[in-house]
Enzyme design. Structure first.
Site, PDB file in Angstrom:
ATOM      1  N   GLU B  65       0.960  -1.286  -0.039  1.00 49.44           N
ATOM      2  CA  GLU B  65      -0.051  -0.011   0.036  1.00 49.44           C
ATOM      3  C   GLU B  65       0.976   1.462  -0.044  1.00 49.44           C
ATOM      4  O   GLU B  65       0.513   2.330  -0.730  1.00 49.44           O
ATOM      5  CB  GLU B  65      -0.790   0.278   1.283  1.00 49.44           C
ATOM      6  CG  GLU B  65      -2.085  -0.982   1.157  1.00 49.44           C
ATOM      7  CD  GLU B  65      -1.799  -2.254   1.418  1.00 49.44           C
ATOM      8  OE1 GLU B  65      -0.771  -2.708   1.511  1.00 49.44           O
ATOM      9  OE2 GLU B  65      -3.006  -3.153   0.888  1.00 49.44           O
ATOM     10  N   HIS B 133     -10.569  -6.555   7.998  1.00 49.09           N
ATOM     11  CA  HIS B 133     -10.878  -6.370   6.611  1.00 49.09           C
ATOM     12  C   HIS B 133     -12.487  -5.869   6.835  1.00 49.09           C
ATOM     13  O   HIS B 133     -13.218  -5.634   5.640  1.00 49.09           O
ATOM     14  CB  HIS B 133     -11.433  -7.519   6.076  1.00 49.09           C
ATOM     15  CG  HIS B 133      -9.885  -8.138   5.468  1.00 49.09           C
ATOM     16  ND1 HIS B 133      -9.111  -9.060   6.684  1.00 49.09           N
ATOM     17  CD2 HIS B 133      -9.158  -8.462   4.371  1.00 49.09           C
ATOM     18  CE1 HIS B 133      -7.964  -9.343   5.849  1.00 49.09           C
ATOM     19  NE2 HIS B 133      -7.923  -8.865   4.502  1.00 49.09           N
TER      20      HIS B 133
END
Lengths: 407, 329
Positions: B65, B133
């Site tokens: 990321e 998540h």
């Protein structure tokens, strides 16, 4: 040693009183029995007398403050006596009582802290409720009393405002909307009156009226007037004469001198006549006991005493209790017809209208005679229309030929 | 204007396609986004089919990321308008420094010589995929001056806001709730944009204001419908972007209803509901007729276990209860 002056319980229901006037100043000598201050209760203004002889050392409660029965309102002692600061004083009941500078000395700092910390004393209101109340000039305490809950919301303020504006609608153009008005906080007397009138309005009542020729009554009065004032010290009024005639008319109409109760109808053995009087604090109805047993002079003298006491705010609670029937002379105010509300627990009230001239035919010739309208409102549970008519008829007879009674 | 019913996912896809067609500098960078032959076309299929027309403008990266956002920031500073996709918002923490210290501040540190016109798209919200998540984070980013935070709740808003976000010169975090991807709604055929910082009144009402963010806006609208049948008129406001935040629409509503509940899926503690409640209390204190209600997730990691997860996360029943308690105060 200094002694506390306590607000006494003056009537059975009395819970609090407003200090209307101090009749002595701090530092003045007072004698036991001397009038010290005037307290206004829900019934009357009463002078409270000193129980001790000494010096009025300290006034604890300022004028217009309301305190609970049993609260210390002053100290009396020998000059130079110290007032025990530590001793718990009863704080003034309402916050307004601590608003004036002299008041700050009235309660000790401890008391004020206790007052401000008491969560029970705080009205809990939402911010919008507070703002709305401020804009409408509404006291949140009043809203709380109206809705009967601790927490006040916007809707509660609006409901109270609606109820109030409905009540004040007859008061003219400025009663609703964004109108600005002055909010007058009712005195204990006004509050008591308001609640009494609400009870009065709850009575199923009706009214009847008839016209009376006043010629003979005026004639009698003129005869009596000549040396009345010289011998009695006051002027004889039509009200005095009417009071006696009403008392006599009631002798033959017992249901108008009565009270409806769930157990039954109480017919009173004495006739205690309430006489409505205006005072600067509102309407009061002091009572002449055993009115039918008195001579005209005795009865008139008692009415005059009550009138003077009313004007000077010196009525005693017992002056206002025990009435069995009421008269109100609205004619003095130029009113022709008034339909008064029955004054509970009584079953009847009589209104006397203004005197006016009436053109009638007598032996075929037009003549003017003085007439008035008398109206009786009555508790229909106790008095039926026939009884009311009989009473009016009897009173009319006495008014049109008063000599037998007036003597 | 002709409209049709399309999903939230397709609305986003249309926005990307139109903006890529409109400006060559728009490209997409992220994990598994490539939509060409054999491509995964994005974890939630938002980039589906884009490779057919813009093959060289979809850059697949490893699971990294920091690099996704870092490359996007660099490209933006040299004239591109990148759209970075973070598959799960939970992993945006790995790119935090680039977002907070570089993207948000470069324009100011260089006195406007460089801007960072990036959009970081990230999927948020719980769909039973566990603590790492499932999260929805907004207040962390609302807290950073220079960063925009956008959360659409309908397909119409998703398309209009994404197009505007791509064209805006400020860095924008664009959060897409996983439960919304399949939700259909009416979207115009013609091109349109929605300005950032403009709340939408999803349902007008007079009795209580519900400010609901993201996925919660739809739930609040359902609750408003139920309560309307019970005679209660609820106004639902979706701020659509938390930075910039359209306070005026919220304040006007509160000044009308005098009661407000703020709803977000983030944790209640220091979440966006705390900030909005504080702002309302500062600006509308004298208009409040009840304490400000707040609905948010409990302060717990979001569990895999469905029952536990439901217990932790806010739902329609929680909104219903909060509205009732504000009314009943």
């Amino acid at each position: 040693m200094a002694t506390q002056v306590i607000l006494p319980k003056l009537t059975y229901e009395m819970e609090e009183g407003r200090i209307a006037e101090w009749l002595c100043e701090e530092g003045n000598a007072v004698a036991a029995g001397q009038a010290l201050f005037v307290v206004e209760t829900d019934k009357a203004s009463v002078e409270v007398h000193a129980e001790e002889t000494g010096t009025l050392l300290k006034v604890l409660v300022p004028i217009d403050a309301t305190v609970l029965v049993g609260a210390a309102v002053a100290w009396i002692g020998a000059p130079g006596d110290t007032i025990p600061e530590a001793e718990a004083l009863h704080p003034p009941k309402e916050q307004e009582a601590v608003s004036s500078p002299q008041d700050i000395t009235a309660a000790s700092p401890q008391d004020m802290t206790v007052t401000s910390r008491d969560p029970e004393a705080v009205v809990v209101a939402s911010p919008v409720a507070k703002r709305l109340a401020r804009e409408l000039g509404i006291d949140l305490d009043d809203v709380q009393k109206h809705v009967g809950q601790k927490r006040i919301r916007e809707g509660d303020v609006r409901a109270y405002a609606d109820a109030r504006s409905t009540a004040m609608d007859t008061d003219g153009p400025e009663a609703d909307g964004d109108a600005e008005f002055e909010l007058i906080k009712p005195t204990p007397l006004q509050r008591a009156m308001a609640s009494h009138l609400s009870q009065a309005a709850a009575i199923p009542q009706a009214a009847a009226a008839c016209e009376v020729n006043l010629t003979s009554l005026e004639l009698s009065r003129n005869e009596l007037l000549a040396d009345w004032e010289a011998s009695h010290g006051f002027r004889l009024s039509l009200t005095h004469m009417l009071a006696l005639l009403v008392a006599h008319a009631l002798e033959s109409c017992p249901t108008l001198n009565a009270t409806w109760t769930d157990e039954g109808i109480r017919l009173y053995r004495t006739i205690n006549l309430g006489v409505a009087m205006a005072s600067d604090r509102g309407l009061v109805v002091p009572v002449v006991r055993g009115a039918n047993q008195r001579s005209l002079a005795e009865l008139a003298g008692e009415i005059v005493r009550l009138q003077r006491a009313t004007m000077g705010n010196r009525l005693r609670p017992q002056d206002l209790e025990g009435g069995t029937f009421t008269i109100t002379n609205v004619g003095m105010l130029g009113i022709t017809l008034s339909i008064p509300l029955v004054n509970p627990p009584q079953s009847g009230i009589l209104a006397i209208g203004a005197k006016r001239d009436q053109l009638v035919l007598k032996d075929g010739q037009p003549v003017t005679i003085p007439v008035t309208l008398i109206t009786v409102s009555f508790d229909h549970r106790v008095v039926d229309g026939v009884a009311a008519a009989a009473f009016l008829q009897r009173l009319k007879e006495l008014m049109e030929d008063p000599r037998p009674v007036l003597g | 204007m002709t409209t049709r019913e399309i999903t939230f996912r397709d609305a986003l896809n249309e926005a990307l396609r139109e903006e890529m067609a409109r400006e060559e500098g728009v490209f997409i960078i992220g994990e598994d986004i490539y939509g060409g032959p054999g491509g995964y076309q994005g974890a939630f299929k938002v980039t589906k089919g884009l490779a057919e027309d813009f093959e060289d403008r979809l850059l697949d990266t490893p699971m990294i990321e920091q690099t996704i956002v870092g490359a996007a920031v660099g490209a933006a500073m040299t004239g591109s308008r990148p759209v970075a996709e973070i598959m799960f918002e939970d992993f945006i923490t790995l790119a935090m420094d680039l977002l907070v210290n570089t993207a948000a501040k470069t324009h100011y540190m260089t006195a406007g010589q460089y801007s960072v016109p990036i959009v970081v798209r990230a999927a948020c919200g719980a769909v039973g995929v566990g603590p790492q998540h499932s999260q929805t984070w907004t207040s962390w980013f609302m807290h950073i001056p220079g960063l925009y935070v956008v959360l659409p709740s309908t397909p119409y808003d998703a398309k209009g806001l994404l197009k505007t976000a791509i064209r805006d010169d400020n860095p924008v975090l664009f959060l897409e709730h996983k439960k919304l991807y399949n939700v259909k709604g009416s979207v115009p055929e013609d091109e349109y944009e929605i300005p950032l910082g403009q709340a939408r009144v999803l349902c007008p009402g007079d009795d209580v204001t519900v400010v609901a963010i993201g996925y919660m806006a739809g739930l609040a609208t359902q609750v408003a419908g139920t309560l309307r049948d019970q005679g209660l008129s609820v106004e639902v406001i979706d701020p659509r972007s938390l930075a910039p935040l359209d306070l005026e629409t919220i304040f006007q509503s509160v000044r009308k209803t005098h009661k407000v509940v703020v709803v977000a899926e983030d944790c209640k503690t220091a979440g966006p509901t705390a900030e909005i409640a504080a702002l309302v209390s500062e600006a509308c204190f004298e208009f409040l007729d009840a304490p400000i209600g707040r609905v948010g997730a409990r302060d717990a990691p979001i569990a895999h276990n469905v029952g536990m997860s439901e217990y932790i996360l806010p739902d329609a029943a929680d909104i219903h209860e909060a509205v009732q308690s504000v009314i009943a105060w």
